[in-house]
Design an enzyme around this catalytic site. Structure first.
Site, short mmCIF file in Angstrom:
data_model
loop_
_atom_site.label_atom_id
_atom_site.label_comp_id
_atom_site.label_asym_id
_atom_site.label_seq_id
_atom_site.Cartn_x
_atom_site.Cartn_y
_atom_site.Cartn_z
CB CYS A 49 -3.61 3.08 -1.64
SG CYS A 49 -4.78 4.37 -1.26
CE LYS A 55 -8.09 -0.06 5.51
NZ LYS A 55 -6.85 -0.13 4.74
CD GLN A 80 -7.13 -4.79 3.87
OE1 GLN A 80 -8.10 -5.50 4.13
NE2 GLN A 80 -7.27 -3.53 3.48
CG ASP A 95 0.28 -2.56 6.17
OD1 ASP A 95 -0.75 -2.72 6.87
OD2 ASP A 95 0.30 -1.85 5.14
CG HIS A 129 -1.92 0.95 1.42
ND1 HIS A 129 -1.69 2.27 1.75
CD2 HIS A 129 -3.26 0.82 1.28
CE1 HIS A 129 -2.85 2.90 1.81
NE2 HIS A 129 -3.83 2.06 1.53
C1 LIG Z 1 -5.86 0.59 4.55
C2 LIG Z 1 -4.46 0.13 4.47
C3 LIG Z 1 -3.42 0.94 4.91
C4 LIG Z 1 -3.63 2.34 5.38
O1 LIG Z 1 -4.49 2.39 6.48
P1 LIG Z 1 -5.08 3.80 6.98
O2 LIG Z 1 -6.17 3.38 7.89
O3 LIG Z 1 -5.58 4.50 5.76
O4 LIG Z 1 -3.97 4.52 7.65
C5 LIG Z 1 -2.15 0.43 4.85
N1 LIG Z 1 -1.92 -0.81 4.41
C6 LIG Z 1 -2.89 -1.62 3.99
C7 LIG Z 1 -2.55 -3.01 3.52
C8 LIG Z 1 -4.20 -1.18 4.00
O5 LIG Z 1 -5.17 -1.98 3.57
#
Ligand SMILES: *Cc1c(COP(=O)(O)O)cnc(C)c1O
Length: 412
Positions: free
Chosen positions: A370, A232, A209, A206, A129
């Protein structure tokens, strides 16, 4: 894809009643919400907790001697403990409240990055992302570090032999996504963490998800940093988490300066507060933190393996139906996937499909999600992405497939 065949009783209709937004209509049709990769809907308990906080308990935290301030402080710190337990962090001070995944990654890039020097290497992957790309590029510009990228295969899996070649004693940090928001790929982070540690580097995951789909145990993983977003995981926007190992956080300089993060301030010198406050300058999103705790409590009462089985069943069903369309291509066909289905249709722009689906009450995401470099790899402008949560149903997929058929007929 690996899928469980055992069907675990899972009362999706009952769960849906917890989510008021799912019951509304859009453009005269019952809403079909398949944009969970972008954000999740909120259960009533979270909505009630936000209301309760501002109705009854609103106060600033960590400084007041008065009743409300102490109440808000204890609720905020209780939420930190709930989250600590959920990801199995050893210590609650290793769980930092941030604004979200983006903020968590920027914190590490700014702060840990201060300890990096010219020629140090940072490894990310081709499916990241933007929020796990840009902060590292900014750090590289600031410090003269070098950014390396693990390539992927056509199916959307990391080329691990290439990773082995990139990894060296120059590698300071590897930062990769646990699960791709665009492809659904579950990355072999266990192997990445082991190998990176053997080479002497840190690993940041990260998890934006992953926490909502599969169990995450930061001790078992042994990752150094793990980030995710409240919104999320069925919690509020504007709040997120950074888990970091205490011995590393202790060595890192503060991210931002201000109130709460200090021990003592004079004009000559300031000393910093201990963890977690050292990294939490200023009045935080108090309601957000407390209600993220509520969301995580809600999630922890559910059976994650039943959630996973249900979501995988939805994804398999959707892919099977989608592949019946002419010119259909599923983007992201990894062996290990979650419930993200990205696709493109020959000769048709994703945006047009998204617009026509919206007119029929169906929320999907179209575009680059993104992940522009990933779109460049596939040489497509974007995809149409249906991303499922545990509250979605096969009936909704049927509605979606019919609506898609109608849309494609109009566009062809
Ligand atoms: C949504 C997302 C982000 C960014 O998250 P924010 O809530 O917009 O800060 C980063 N990495 C992944 C894989 C995402 O799905």
């Amino acid at each position: 894809m690996i899928r469980d065949d055992i069907s675990i009783p899972f009362d999706v209709q009952k769960i849906r009643e917890d989510f008021p937004t799912l019951l509304r209509s859009v453009n005269g049709k019952d809403l079909v919400y398949f944009d969970n990769g972008a954000t999740s809907q909120k259960p009533q308990v979270v909505i009630d907790a936000i209301n309760d906080y501002y109705t009854n308990n609103n106060s600033n935290i960590h400084r007041g001697v008065h009743f409300l301030s102490q109440l808000a402080t204890s609720q905020y710190e209780e939420a930190r403990k709930i989250i600590q337990e959920y990801i199995n962090a050893p210590l609650s001070e290793e769980v930092l409240f941030t604004k979200g995944t983006t903020d968590s990654i920027n914190l590490v890039a700014s702060s840990l990055g201060e300890l990096f020097s010219e020629g140090d290497e940072i490894i990310i992957s081709a499916m990241e992302h933007h929020s796990n790309i840009v902060p590292w590029q900014m750090l590289c510009e600031r410090k003269g570090c070098i950014l390396k990228v693990i390539p992927i295969s056509e199916s959307g899996e990391l080329k691990m032999d290439e990773f082995d070649r990139l990894l060296s004693n120059k590698t300071k940090l590897v930062s990769v996504t646990h699960i791709s928001n665009t492809l659904g790929t579950i990355n072999p982070i266990e192997e990445i963490i082991k190998k990176t540690h053997a080479a002497g580097g840190y690993v940041m995951i990260d998890g934006a998800q992953s926490v909502q789909h599969i169990p995450v145990d930061v001790q078992a993983l042994d990752c150094d940093f793990f980030a995710f977003s409240g919104h999320k995981v069925f919690g509020p926007t504007g709040v997120g988490i950074l888990y970091g190992k205490k011995e590393i956080l202790d060595q890192m300089p503060p991210y931002q300066g201000g109130g709460d993060m200090i021990a003592k301030v004079t004009f000559e010198k300031t000393t910093y507060n201990e963890l977690p406050h050292k990294f939490e300058a200023g009045t935080p999103n108090i309601s957000g933190g407390i209600c993220l705790g509520t969301a995580i409590s809600y999630l922890s009462e559910m059976d994650l393996s039943a959630i996973h089985a249900h979501e995988m069943e939805l994804a398999a069903y959707a892919e099977e139906k989608l592949l019946q369309f002419e010119g259909m291509r599923i983007v992201g066909t990894a062996q290990r996937k979650t419930s993200v289905v990205s696709f493109v249709v020959d000769g048709i722009h994703p945006f047009d499909v998204g617009t026509l689906l919206d007119k029929q009450g169906i929320a999907v995401r179209t575009g680059h999600h993104c992940t522009q470099p990933l779109m460049d790899f596939y040489q497509i402008p974007g995809t149409i992405r249906a991303s499922f949560a545990f509250y979605n149903t096969k009936e909704e997929i049927d509605v979606f497939i019919k609506a898609l058929e109608r849309s494609l007929n109009m566009l062809r």
